[in-house]
Design a protein around this motif. Structure first.
Motif, PDB file in Angstrom:
ATOM      1  N   LYS A  89       0.832  -1.208   0.000  1.00  0.00           N
ATOM      2  CA  LYS A  89       0.000   0.000   0.000  1.00  0.00           C
ATOM      3  C   LYS A  89       0.868   1.260   0.000  1.00  0.00           C
ATOM      4  N   ILE A  90       1.904   1.266   0.813  1.00  0.00           N
ATOM      5  CA  ILE A  90       2.803   2.425   0.909  1.00  0.00           C
ATOM      6  C   ILE A  90       3.551   2.640  -0.403  1.00  0.00           C
ATOM      7  N   ARG A  91       3.998   1.558  -1.019  1.00  0.00           N
ATOM      8  CA  ARG A  91       4.773   1.679  -2.261  1.00  0.00           C
ATOM      9  C   ARG A  91       3.943   2.230  -3.418  1.00  0.00           C
ATOM     10  N   LYS A  92       2.620   2.123  -3.332  1.00  0.00           N
ATOM     11  CA  LYS A  92       1.740   2.672  -4.360  1.00  0.00           C
ATOM     12  C   LYS A  92       1.644   4.193  -4.261  1.00  0.00           C
ATOM     13  N   GLN A  93       1.934   4.738  -3.093  1.00  0.00           N
ATOM     14  CA  GLN A  93       1.773   6.166  -2.870  1.00  0.00           C
ATOM     15  C   GLN A  93       2.925   6.971  -3.477  1.00  0.00           C
ATOM     16  N   ASP A  94       2.608   8.200  -3.840  1.00  0.00           N
ATOM     17  CA  ASP A  94       3.613   9.156  -4.273  1.00  0.00           C
ATOM     18  C   ASP A  94       4.515   9.470  -3.082  1.00  0.00           C
ATOM     19  N   HIS A  95       5.818   9.641  -3.326  1.00  0.00           N
ATOM     20  CA  HIS A  95       6.785   9.860  -2.246  1.00  0.00           C
ATOM     21  C   HIS A  95       6.423  11.085  -1.395  1.00  0.00           C
ATOM     22  N   ALA A  96       6.117  12.197  -2.033  1.00  0.00           N
ATOM     23  CA  ALA A  96       5.785  13.420  -1.291  1.00  0.00           C
ATOM     24  C   ALA A  96       4.490  13.248  -0.500  1.00  0.00           C
ATOM     25  N   GLU A  97       3.534  12.584  -1.115  1.00  0.00           N
ATOM     26  CA  GLU A  97       2.260  12.321  -0.442  1.00  0.00           C
ATOM     27  C   GLU A  97       2.480  11.456   0.804  1.00  0.00           C
ATOM     28  N   ARG A  98       3.329  10.443   0.648  1.00  0.00           N
ATOM     29  CA  ARG A  98       3.619   9.548   1.763  1.00  0.00           C
ATOM     30  C   ARG A  98       4.315  10.296   2.897  1.00  0.00           C
ATOM     31  N   LYS A  99       5.286  11.145   2.557  1.00  0.00           N
ATOM     32  CA  LYS A  99       6.000  11.913   3.582  1.00  0.00           C
ATOM     33  C   LYS A  99       5.040  12.839   4.328  1.00  0.00           C
ATOM     34  N   GLU A 100       4.131  13.467   3.606  1.00  0.00           N
ATOM     35  CA  GLU A 100       3.154  14.352   4.239  1.00  0.00           C
ATOM     36  C   GLU A 100       2.265  13.567   5.202  1.00  0.00           C
ATOM     37  N   MET A 101       1.802  12.389   4.767  1.00  0.00           N
ATOM     38  CA  MET A 101       0.946  11.557   5.616  1.00  0.00           C
ATOM     39  C   MET A 101       1.710  11.089   6.861  1.00  0.00           C
ATOM     40  N   GLU A 102       2.968  10.711   6.685  1.00  0.00           N
ATOM     41  CA  GLU A 102       3.785  10.289   7.825  1.00  0.00           C
ATOM     42  C   GLU A 102       3.970  11.437   8.816  1.00  0.00           C
ATOM     43  N   ALA A 103       4.163  12.658   8.329  1.00  0.00           N
ATOM     44  CA  ALA A 103       4.336  13.826   9.202  1.00  0.00           C
ATOM     45  C   ALA A 103       3.053  14.099   9.987  1.00  0.00           C
ATOM     46  N   ILE A 104       1.915  14.009   9.317  1.00  0.00           N
ATOM     47  CA  ILE A 104       0.637  14.226   9.996  1.00  0.00           C
ATOM     48  C   ILE A 104       0.403  13.139  11.034  1.00  0.00           C
ATOM     49  N   LEU A 105       0.674  11.907  10.667  1.00  0.00           N
ATOM     50  CA  LEU A 105       0.508  10.788  11.593  1.00  0.00           C
ATOM     51  C   LEU A 105       1.403  10.972  12.822  1.00  0.00           C
ATOM     52  N   ASP A 106       2.655  11.369  12.594  1.00  0.00           N
ATOM     53  CA  ASP A 106       3.587  11.604  13.698  1.00  0.00           C
ATOM     54  C   ASP A 106       3.084  12.721  14.612  1.00  0.00           C
ATOM     55  N   LEU A 107       2.587  13.797  14.019  1.00  0.00           N
ATOM     56  CA  LEU A 107       2.050  14.915  14.787  1.00  0.00           C
ATOM     57  C   LEU A 107       0.871  14.466  15.658  1.00  0.00           C
ATOM     58  N   TYR A 108      -0.046  13.695  15.068  1.00  0.00           N
ATOM     59  CA  TYR A 108      -1.205  13.218  15.812  1.00  0.00           C
ATOM     60  C   TYR A 108      -0.795  12.259  16.927  1.00  0.00           C
ATOM     61  N   MET A 109       0.178  11.403  16.644  1.00  0.00           N
ATOM     62  CA  MET A 109       0.637  10.466  17.668  1.00  0.00           C
ATOM     63  C   MET A 109       1.297  11.213  18.832  1.00  0.00           C
ATOM     64  N   GLN A 110       2.047  12.257  18.528  1.00  0.00           N
ATOM     65  CA  GLN A 110       2.641  13.080  19.601  1.00  0.00           C
ATOM     66  C   GLN A 110       1.549  13.738  20.423  1.00  0.00           C
ATOM     67  N   ALA A 111       0.518  14.242  19.774  1.00  0.00           N
ATOM     68  CA  ALA A 111      -0.586  14.882  20.487  1.00  0.00           C
ATOM     69  C   ALA A 111      -1.302  13.921  21.415  1.00  0.00           C
ATOM     70  N   LEU A 112      -1.285  12.644  21.060  1.00  0.00           N
ATOM     71  CA  LEU A 112      -1.927  11.621  21.888  1.00  0.00           C
ATOM     72  C   LEU A 112      -0.949  10.894  22.803  1.00  0.00           C
ATOM     73  N   ASN A 113       0.274  11.441  22.917  1.00  0.00           N
ATOM     74  CA  ASN A 113       1.331  10.842  23.747  1.00  0.00           C
ATOM     75  C   ASN A 113       1.568   9.367  23.387  1.00  0.00           C
ATOM     76  N   MET A 114       1.611   9.098  22.091  1.00  0.00           N
ATOM     77  CA  MET A 114       1.822   7.725  21.627  1.00  0.00           C
ATOM     78  C   MET A 114       3.231   7.493  21.097  1.00  0.00           C
ATOM     79  N   SER A 115       4.076   8.545  21.076  1.00  0.00           N
ATOM     80  CA  SER A 115       5.430   8.338  20.552  1.00  0.00           C
ATOM     81  C   SER A 115       6.463   8.776  21.549  1.00  0.00           C
TER      82      SER A 115
END
Length: 84
Positions: free
Chosen positions: A58-84
């Motif tokens: 699934k990840i390999r199908k994504q555009d590189h920039a799109e994937r990086k943006e999604m990873e950054a958002i996911l990381d931000l949300y996980m930090q907000a929820l004290n999950m990282s």
């Protein structure tokens, strides 16, 4: 074909050809789906985690920039929820 249209208002032969093409493609799609399932079963049998491999595919199908943006958002949300 003109007779079809005159009798029913529909180009019956042309419609039949489209339906038959769709049916053949559906059969091919089913065969491909079965093949993919077999590959996942094989990799699971060799000790790989099929859920992880599905995620990688699934990840390999994504555009590189799109994937990086999604990873950054996911990381931000996980930090907000004290999950990282």
């Amino acid at each position: 074909m003109t007779a079809d249209i005159a009798e029913t208002g529909v180009a019956g032969e042309e419609l039949k050809q489209f339906v038959e093409r769709i049916e053949r493609l559906e059969e091919e799609k089913k065969a491909l789906s079965d093949d993919i399932r077999d590959v996942y079963a094989e990799l699971k049998g060799r000790g790989f985690d099929s859920k992880a491999v599905r995620q990688i595919v699934k990840i390999r199908k994504q555009d590189h920039a799109e994937r990086k943006e999604m990873e950054a958002i996911l990381d931000l949300y996980m930090q907000a929820l004290n999950m990282s």
